[in-house]
Motif scaffolding. Structure first.
Motif, PDB file in Angstrom:
ATOM      1  N   ARG A 252     -32.204  30.793 -83.394  1.00 21.90           N
ATOM      2  CA  ARG A 252     -32.286  30.206 -84.745  1.00 21.90           C
ATOM      3  C   ARG A 252     -31.400  28.949 -84.851  1.00 21.90           C
ATOM      4  NH1 ARG A 252     -32.658  31.658 -90.393  1.00 21.90           N
ATOM      5  NH2 ARG A 252     -30.769  30.946 -91.403  1.00 21.90           N
TER       6      ARG A 252
ATOM      7  N   ASN B 225     -41.918  28.671 -84.295  1.00 17.54           N
ATOM      8  CA  ASN B 225     -41.264  29.977 -84.472  1.00 17.54           C
ATOM      9  C   ASN B 225     -42.216  31.138 -84.204  1.00 17.54           C
ATOM     10  OD1 ASN B 225     -38.464  29.913 -84.886  1.00 17.54           O
ATOM     11  ND2 ASN B 225     -38.811  28.778 -86.797  1.00 17.54           N
ATOM     12  N   LEU B 226     -43.513  30.866 -84.247  1.00 17.51           N
ATOM     13  CA  LEU B 226     -44.503  31.860 -83.835  1.00 17.51           C
ATOM     14  C   LEU B 226     -44.661  31.796 -82.315  1.00 17.51           C
ATOM     15  CD1 LEU B 226     -46.826  33.838 -84.522  1.00 17.51           C
ATOM     16  CD2 LEU B 226     -48.301  31.848 -84.858  1.00 17.51           C
TER      17      LEU B 226
ATOM     18  N   GLN C 151     -46.554  32.162 -73.025  1.00 18.13           N
ATOM     19  CA  GLN C 151     -45.964  30.858 -73.389  1.00 18.13           C
ATOM     20  C   GLN C 151     -46.094  29.844 -72.259  1.00 18.13           C
ATOM     21  OE1 GLN C 151     -42.043  30.511 -75.100  1.00 18.13           O
ATOM     22  NE2 GLN C 151     -42.126  32.578 -75.887  1.00 18.13           N
TER      23      GLN C 151
ATOM     24  N   ARG D 203     -42.642  30.970 -80.044  1.00 20.02           N
ATOM     25  CA  ARG D 203     -41.539  31.506 -79.244  1.00 20.02           C
ATOM     26  C   ARG D 203     -41.488  33.031 -79.237  1.00 20.02           C
ATOM     27  NH1 ARG D 203     -36.019  32.153 -81.017  1.00 20.02           N
ATOM     28  NH2 ARG D 203     -35.836  32.294 -83.276  1.00 20.02           N
ATOM     29  N   ARG D 204     -42.270  33.636 -80.130  1.00 21.85           N
ATOM     30  CA  ARG D 204     -42.308  35.102 -80.136  1.00 21.85           C
ATOM     31  C   ARG D 204     -43.382  35.645 -79.204  1.00 21.85           C
ATOM     32  NH1 ARG D 204     -40.020  33.665 -84.856  1.00 21.85           N
ATOM     33  NH2 ARG D 204     -38.138  34.843 -85.327  1.00 21.85           N
TER      34      ARG D 204
END
Ligand SMILES: Cc1cc2nc3c(=O)[nH]c(=O)nc-3n(C[C@H](O)[C@H](O)[C@H](O)COP(=O)(O)OP(=O)(O)OC[C@H]3O[C@@H](n4cnc5c(N)ncnc54)[C@H](O)[C@@H]3O)c2cc1C
Length: 384
Positions: A343, A242-243, A252, A245-246
């Motif tokens: 999500r 979740n980190l 990335q 993907r930000r």
């Protein structure tokens, strides 16, 4: 509705997702042939590349680990984990956690109002508000276009093989320089085949060469997570999907590439010492000549062999899922062949989720591996 969610697939991601959702009281239907990809599309004689802690299929009570499997069944093995033992472990996990699994294929998933209509191979139909697609990489084998469309009698993908003994005494060229290519070459040689590896990398990268970096106590802890994905530091980062993907996409993509670039497990190196490797080359043409196959390389040399095994990996491409009806794919937002997920691993089609490799574009390289099952199952729960 017949079930709260239909889970399509019974590999590590489908099984783990099913076990977590069931433990929360979600009404599940789970479909597929347990561990079929590992059983039928990987070569006998292979060992897992992931280490012990990264090879447990996550379960909500942490009671279905490899250690529990060994203790309960008396199976006797250590690392590296033999393929057959891992298949047995996955099937044991399924019987323990999900005895209700239906060994049938899902043939079609269509939109049905705000939910889905799922058609099974046995002719039955199911209505559900949610679907989790966890069908792995079997739909995604990739090979350079020079090899496409050639007869399987002469040219195959590495995923076409579970028994390489049929090549005993034959001349075989293996294309690629990652783990699948090295596994195939090592196993072929053990059967007495004459093997050559042709790969486009300048050299073979061996993992496990910096074992000392794992023995530095707290420093090692900062550098490596238990997930066993990626080199020092990147390993930690990919452990937080979740980190990850930000991060900007421009970070990335190179980080993902660095985490899963072709490499071989170091213990194989001595066993491959006698296998000729032609590296830094690409194949420019492939010609079938009777029962032989002729390759031309970009250094103007030629090779003639009985068979070519192309071990160039897999690329996610949701358009290859024949079971997804146009009513679903038309509304599915994708990038580079993968669904764009948010999500709960949910796609742009509300109620449609993806776990495993198709989720890696959105959540990073961890989702390609067994060690990503814990994150995937926990993330899925957020949608229920
Ligand atoms: C040669 C090789 C070695 C690997 N070694 C490792 C390793 O050591 N460690 C590691 O972490 N990863 C490894 N991987 C990656 C591995 O593929 C994934 O970790 C893992 O298989 C992903 O699990 P999955 O559940 O997504 O898919 P899979 O294990 O492929 O399971 C897919 C499931 O979907 C089912 N299915 C497919 N289509 C349908 C349908 N239409 N209806 C119903 N069911 C369907 C299948 O029957 C199967 O049960 C390896 C990959 C390869 C190719």
């Amino acid at each position: 509705m017949d079930v709260d969610v239909a889970i399509v697939g019974a590999g590590p991601f489908g099984l783990s997702s099913g076990a977590y959702l069931k433990s929360k009281g979600v009404g599940i239907g789970i479909f597929g042939d347990p561990m079929s990809f590992w059983r039928d599309h990987m070569p006998a004689g292979m060992y897992l590349r992931s280490n012990w802690p990264a090879s447990h299929i996550s379960d909500p009570g942490s009671k279905l680990t490899l250690d529990h499997f060994k203790a309960e069944t008396g199976a006797n093995f250590e690392k590296p984990i033999p393929l057959q033992q891992f298949v047995n472990y996955g099937q044991w996990y399924q019987q323990k956690a999900l005895p209700e699994l239906q060994r049938t294929q899902v043939e079609k998933i269509e939109k049905n109002g705000s939910g889905f209509k799922v058609s099974l191979e046995d002719g039955s139909l199911l209505k559900t508000p949610r679907v989790v697609v966890a069908t792995g990489i079997a739909h995604f084998p990739w090979m350079p276009r020079e090899f496409e469309g050639k007869p399987k009698s002469h040219v195959t993908h590495s995923s076409d093989h579970k028994d390489l003994s049929r090549f005993r005494g034959k001349q075989v060229i293996v294309i690629g320089s990652g783990q699948s290519a090295l596994d195939a070459a090592r196993i072929l040689r053990s059967f007495g085949a004459e093997v050559e590896i042709v790969g486009r990398q300048k050299e073979i990268r061996w993992v496990g060469q910096n074992a000392w970096l794992h023995r530095l106590g707290p420093i090692s802890w900062c550098l490596y997570s238990n997930f066993d994905v990626g080199p020092a530091a990147i390993s930690r980062l990919v452990g937080f999907p979740n980190l990850f993907r930000r991060l900007p996409r421009s970070l990335q993509d190179p980080l993902s590439h660095r985490a899963i670039r072709p490499a071989g497990t170091g213990w194989q190196k001595p066993q491959l010492a006698a296998v000729p490797m032609t590296l830094d080359r690409i194949v420019t043409s492939v010609d079938i000549q009777g029962d032989r196959v002729k390759l031309k390389l970009n250094d103007s040399t030629e090779r003639i062999a009985d068979h070519v095994i192309v071990a160039t990996g897999y690329r996610a491409d949701v358009s290859r899922y024949k079971f997804l009806d146009a009513s679903v794919t038309q509304a599915l937002r994708t990038d580079a062949g993968s669904p764009v997920l948010g999500r709960g691993l949910e796609s742009s089609v509300p109620g449609l989720h993806f776990a495993g490799k198709p989720a890696a574009w959105s959540f990073g390289p961890l989702l390609n591996f067994i060690s990503g099952t814990h994150f995937a199952a926990s993330e899925l729960l957020k949608a229920f």
